[in-house]
Design an enzyme around this catalytic site. Structure first.
Site, mmCIF file in Angstrom:
data_model
loop_
_atom_site.group_PDB
_atom_site.id
_atom_site.type_symbol
_atom_site.label_atom_id
_atom_site.label_comp_id
_atom_site.label_asym_id
_atom_site.label_seq_id
_atom_site.Cartn_x
_atom_site.Cartn_y
_atom_site.Cartn_z
ATOM 1 N N PHE A 1 3.934 -5.625 -1.712
ATOM 2 C CA PHE A 1 2.906 -4.718 -1.167
ATOM 3 C C PHE A 1 2.377 -5.233 0.174
ATOM 4 O O PHE A 1 1.302 -4.843 0.632
ATOM 5 C CB PHE A 1 1.758 -4.556 -2.170
ATOM 6 C CG PHE A 1 2.186 -3.862 -3.435
ATOM 7 C CD1 PHE A 1 2.175 -2.476 -3.524
ATOM 8 C CD2 PHE A 1 2.646 -4.580 -4.523
ATOM 9 C CE1 PHE A 1 2.601 -1.835 -4.672
ATOM 10 C CE2 PHE A 1 3.071 -3.950 -5.680
ATOM 11 C CZ PHE A 1 3.052 -2.569 -5.756
ATOM 12 N N SER A 2 3.165 -6.090 0.804
ATOM 13 C CA SER A 2 2.710 -6.835 1.977
ATOM 14 C C SER A 2 2.426 -5.958 3.203
ATOM 15 O O SER A 2 3.257 -5.132 3.610
ATOM 16 C CB SER A 2 3.792 -7.864 2.319
ATOM 17 O OG SER A 2 3.764 -8.216 3.664
ATOM 18 N N ASN A 3 1.263 -6.203 3.797
ATOM 19 C CA ASN A 3 0.930 -5.527 5.062
ATOM 20 C C ASN A 3 1.903 -5.954 6.161
ATOM 21 O O ASN A 3 2.257 -5.168 7.048
ATOM 22 C CB ASN A 3 -0.481 -5.910 5.515
ATOM 23 C CG ASN A 3 -1.543 -5.433 4.555
ATOM 24 O OD1 ASN A 3 -1.430 -4.353 3.992
ATOM 25 N ND2 ASN A 3 -2.580 -6.242 4.357
#
Ligand SMILES: Cc1ncc(COP(=O)(O)O)c(C=O)c1O
Length: 317
Positions: free
Chosen positions: A72-74
């Protein structure tokens, strides 16, 4: 390192003053600096952390980036968007056991043309291992390896270009930002003269060393500190008080998420209440973006639909 050939993503930057009774009580001013880009995934610290990586890739005639991140990394969303925007390829090694194409972050990355390879939890631990990186570089000679979070000398260099010292009301006494992989805080330290406070949102004992390695000179050492009181149960975990804080700020049209900016700014308020900042302090808080992460929290039912709308600003009238 030149940035001349890096196509500028249109940027809208500005300051927002936060008004709360507790600030008046403690005679502290709080200013938030926001850097919004036309591509939302590049807002906050993201475009700054990636722009000199683009320059490096262009100089070395690389076809794109290879990077690392959680599912879910920005940072992954930002790399996918930045590479697409510059006509470069992107490949990500993602910490996940299987590829969930409904995950909004990964769906966005795939839609931008990012290629995804999976690493399980144990394999992902190698992401900074020199031999593993050498092996990957040999396999993908045409790609520039960008470390997790974009935290490298090049990443810090972009962030250092910000002028966070000067708020609309005058010079800041303290500059504050969230810290995870450390490149943002290192860039802020390199680029600023006043006191700097990082609020760690991860429990990572190696973080101070990682920041120090990215500092331009030893005399920068005196100006900064890293507070580790506000990680709570750990990275990406947050309790209802953080969520409530994000809701309260959203009512003032300051949109935060609970993993980075919300956790860090809530920590700042706790420090203000503890009297950490002397009366007359003027705080400059760097809003590091990350609102794309709200969709992932909603997808995992970690926030409600109403909170998703409120925190992302889409329910604002
Ligand atoms: C929204 C947001 N804020 C803060 C940070 C922390 O920045 P850094 O990893 O450079 O410490 C990140 C991670 O990149 C982030 O996504």
């Amino acid at each position: 390192m030149q940035s001349a050939e890096v196509t500028a993503v249109p940027v809208l930057a500005g300051w927002q003053q936060v008004h709360q009774p507790v600030l008046l009580q403690h005679q502290v001013e709080l200013w938030v600096y926001q850097l919004n880009t036309a591509i939302p995934q590049l807002s906050g610290n993201k475009w700054l952390k990636l722009k000199y990586h683009i320059a490096l890739a262009q100089q070395a005639q690389k076809a794109g980036f290879l990077t690392f991140g959680g599912a879910f990394s920005n940072h992954l969303a930002a790399v996918a968007a930045m590479c697409k925007y510059h006509g470069l390829k992107s490949l990500a090694y993602v910490r996940a056991d299987q590829l969930d194409k409904h995950n909004p972050t990964l769906a966005f990355c795939l839609q931008q043309g990012m290629q995804i390879q999976l690493l399980n939890r144990n394999q992902y631990r190698w992401r900074n291992d020199a031999d593993f990186l050498l092996q990957l570089q040999q396999q993908h000679q045409h790609l520039l390896i960008v470390p997790e979070g974009g935290s490298s000398i090049a990443g810090a260099m972009g962030v250092a270009e910000l002028d966070l010292d000067l708020t609309p009301a005058g010079n800041a006494s303290h500059i504050i930002c969230a810290a995870a992989s450390g490149g943002t805080l290192a860039g802020v330290i390199n680029g600023s003269g006043c006191k700097i406070l990082g609020i760690a949102v991860v429990k990572d004992p190696s973080l101070p060393d990682r920041i120090t390695q990215l500092l331009q000179s030893d005399d920068k050492q005196q100006h900064w500190s890293l507070n580790t009181d506000f990680c709570g149960a750990g990275y990406a975990r947050f309790d209802n008080s953080i969520l409530q804080f994000c809701r309260d700020m959203a009512q003032q049209r300051l949109y935060l998420e609970p993993i980075y900016t919300g956790k860090a700014l809530a920590g700042v308020f706790t420090l203000i209440k503890r009297g950490y900042f002397p009366p007359g302090s003027r705080l400059s808080f760097f809003h590091t973006g990350g609102l794309q992460g709200l969709a992932g929290l909603h997808y995992r039912n970690l926030i409600t639909t109403a909170d998703f709308a409120l925190l992302s600003g889409s329910s604002a009238g």
